[in-house]
Design a protein around this motif. Structure first.
Motif, PDB file in Angstrom:
ATOM      1  N   SER A   1     -11.297   1.354  -2.276  1.00  0.00           N
ATOM      2  CA  SER A   1     -10.075   2.166  -2.223  1.00  0.00           C
ATOM      3  C   SER A   1      -9.575   2.205  -0.788  1.00  0.00           C
ATOM      4  O   SER A   1     -10.282   1.814   0.151  1.00  0.00           O
TER       5      SER A   1
ATOM      6  N   THR B   1      -6.404   4.416   1.854  1.00  0.00           N
ATOM      7  CA  THR B   1      -5.313   5.394   2.015  1.00  0.00           C
ATOM      8  C   THR B   1      -4.638   5.131   3.367  1.00  0.00           C
ATOM      9  O   THR B   1      -5.298   4.728   4.323  1.00  0.00           O
ATOM     10  N   PRO B   2      -3.329   5.358   3.441  1.00  0.00           N
ATOM     11  CA  PRO B   2      -2.467   5.811   2.345  1.00  0.00           C
ATOM     12  C   PRO B   2      -2.149   4.671   1.381  1.00  0.00           C
ATOM     13  O   PRO B   2      -2.129   3.509   1.773  1.00  0.00           O
ATOM     14  N   THR B   3      -1.899   5.054   0.133  1.00  0.00           N
ATOM     15  CA  THR B   3      -1.472   4.087  -0.874  1.00  0.00           C
ATOM     16  C   THR B   3       0.025   4.134  -1.084  1.00  0.00           C
ATOM     17  O   THR B   3       0.599   3.216  -1.660  1.00  0.00           O
TER      18      THR B   3
END
Length: 461
Positions: free
Chosen positions: A278, A280-282
């Motif tokens: 994962s 961030t930011p997405t």
């Protein structure tokens, strides 16, 4: 790169099976199904009352699998599920038609199990197999369509198993070893390192007719960990085929995978999923008024020591390594549009392939406007292969990436002067003529959208 699976439509004679669903249970959950390799274990020949034993058998296999390399190091990359499929009768069929029946003989049985597994396939008792692939694919499609690999455990105490699309193993003698060996066939396309017969002999990760140690596909492992070029036999067709090791799990149960097979398994893992879990930011609506801006990635770490390397760059200039979070101040953004990129690759010593630095590169790039904030986020998995290296006349570069982007390649002298450049398109191999270059060492940089994603030394000879 996660590969989409195509499911075969089942013919009408499957009847009610087409819509049948069963209890699905996770026995190992490492992450989201779209970010992990999903191994699904099915049982055959288990009565409804025996399904608790199926769960035990599947868990025992899983624990044995993740106790062995390279699965132990990449355990976090897998989810494991079981589908509890009850059979009408317990066990599996044994027609007694093979010429190599064990002593004492296995009782002749005709068992009504769900997937139709049986011993004696192709005249060999130990070949435990089924031709009912349509039934297996239907159960998977109806119950866990996002599977990457499925495996069948058969409720039988007698030695047996087979490879193919779905590895199959009995649950008796050497059950886990059989299943792991057969998984090597099905998951990675490893070849047997005992001679499998003329029909099955073919070029593969761990099988070749090449005899020159400097040209064999596992040349980088020669003389390391007892890897060499070993003929399967001293005469006949088998003598024309070679394996990399004399005691690999693909030859004998109870042994480790050889270095060549371990490398093949890891390459398959990286082919299927990105190590970036994962980031961030997405979103692309972060305002520049929110300075400082924080950027973070989470990776799927290897065990017991994380071998993933992360490199951050801003506008193609390296700014940080081996950290998961970077913070940017407004003063860091020196041009109107800025690119912050993080590149992740695996530095494990279990891989020893040419151009490793340019294979299986995963990236995240944020495009930042110094007045408007984050304007775009791009995620990609790259597989860049550069060969041969060293090279004399022509350098070949093969690109594969999920966003179909073009990569710019620049060859630089050690003092930073650009000597050659080329564009490499996705799913193509581009040849770069380097015959005019002087012998020596050069730097080959790879860029996408002005972001440096990899750098590799090139030796011209």
């Amino acid at each position: 790169m996660k590969k989409l699976l195509l499911f075969v439509l089942i013919s009408l004679n499957v009847q009610f099976v087409f819509s049948q669903t069963f209890d699905v249970q996770a026995i190992k959950n490492s992450g989201d199904t779209d970010k992990r390799i999903n191994l699904v274990i099915l049982g055959d020949g288990y009565l409804a009352s025996e399904l608790p034993q199926f769960e035990i058998d599947a868990t025992n296999f899983m624990n044995d699998m993740f106790s062995q390399e390279p699965f132990a190091s990449y355990e976090n990359y897998f989810n494991v599920y079981i589908i509890k499929v009850p059979s009408n009768e317990s066990g599996t069929t044994h027609p007694g038609t093979a010429s190599d029946e064990p002593d004492p003989a296995v009782p002749i049985l005709n068992v009504d199990n769900y997937f139709g597994t049986a011993y004696d396939f192709n005249g060999s008792h130990r070949l435990l197999y089924t031709e009912n692939f349509s039934v297996i694919t239907t159960v998977l499609a109806n119950n866990f369509p996002l599977y990457d690999q499925a495996l069948i455990l058969v409720n039988s105490s007698y030695y047996g198993g087979s490879g193919g699309q779905f590895p199959i193993s009995s649950t008796g003698e050497d059950a886990s070893e059989i299943a792991i060996h057969e998984l090597g066939h099905s998951f990675v396309d490893l070849k047997d390192e005992y001679y499998p017969g003329d029909i099955l002999a073919e070029e593969g990760i761990n099988m070749t007719q090449e005899t020159n140690p400097t040209l064999v596909k596992w040349k980088n492992w020669i003389d390391t960990g007892n890897v060499g070029v070993f003929p399967y036999a001293t005469s006949g067709t088998a003598s024309t085929w070679n394996r990399p090791h004399q005691s690999c799990k693909m030859r004998y149960l109870g042994y480790d995978f050889c270095a060549v097979c371990k490398e093949g398994i890891i390459e398959q893992i990286h082919d299927l999923i990105s190590p970036i879990d994962s980031y961030t930011p997405t979103e692309t609506t972060i305002s520049a008024s929110n300075f400082p801006l924080n950027f973070e990635i989470n990776t799927i770490e290897t065990l017991p020591v994380n071998t993933l390397e992360t490199n951050w760059s801003l506008n193609s200039t390296a700014i940080a390594s081996n950290i998961n979070t970077v913070t940017l101040e407004e003063s860091d953004l020196t041009v109107e549009t800025n690119n912050l990129s993080v590149v992740v690759n695996d530095t494990t010593t279990l891989i020893n392939v040419d151009s490793h630095e340019t294979i299986h590169i995963s990236t995240v790039t944020w495009t930042i406007d110094n007045t408007l904030g984050v304007q775009d986020v791009t995620v990609n998995d790259y597989s860049l292969t550069m060969y041969p290296n060293p090279s004399q006349n022509s350098l070949n570069i093969k690109l594969d990436n999920v966003r179909n982007e073009t990569v710019r390649v620049e060859i630089l002298s050690l003092d930073g002067k650009r000597i050659k450049s080329a564009l490499v398109k996705n799913d193509e191999t581009t040849a770069i003529d380097i015959s005019a270059l002087s012998n020596g060492v050069y730097i080959t940089n790879f860029y996408t959208n002005s972001v440096l994603i990899a750098s590799k030394k090139l030796i011209k000879n």
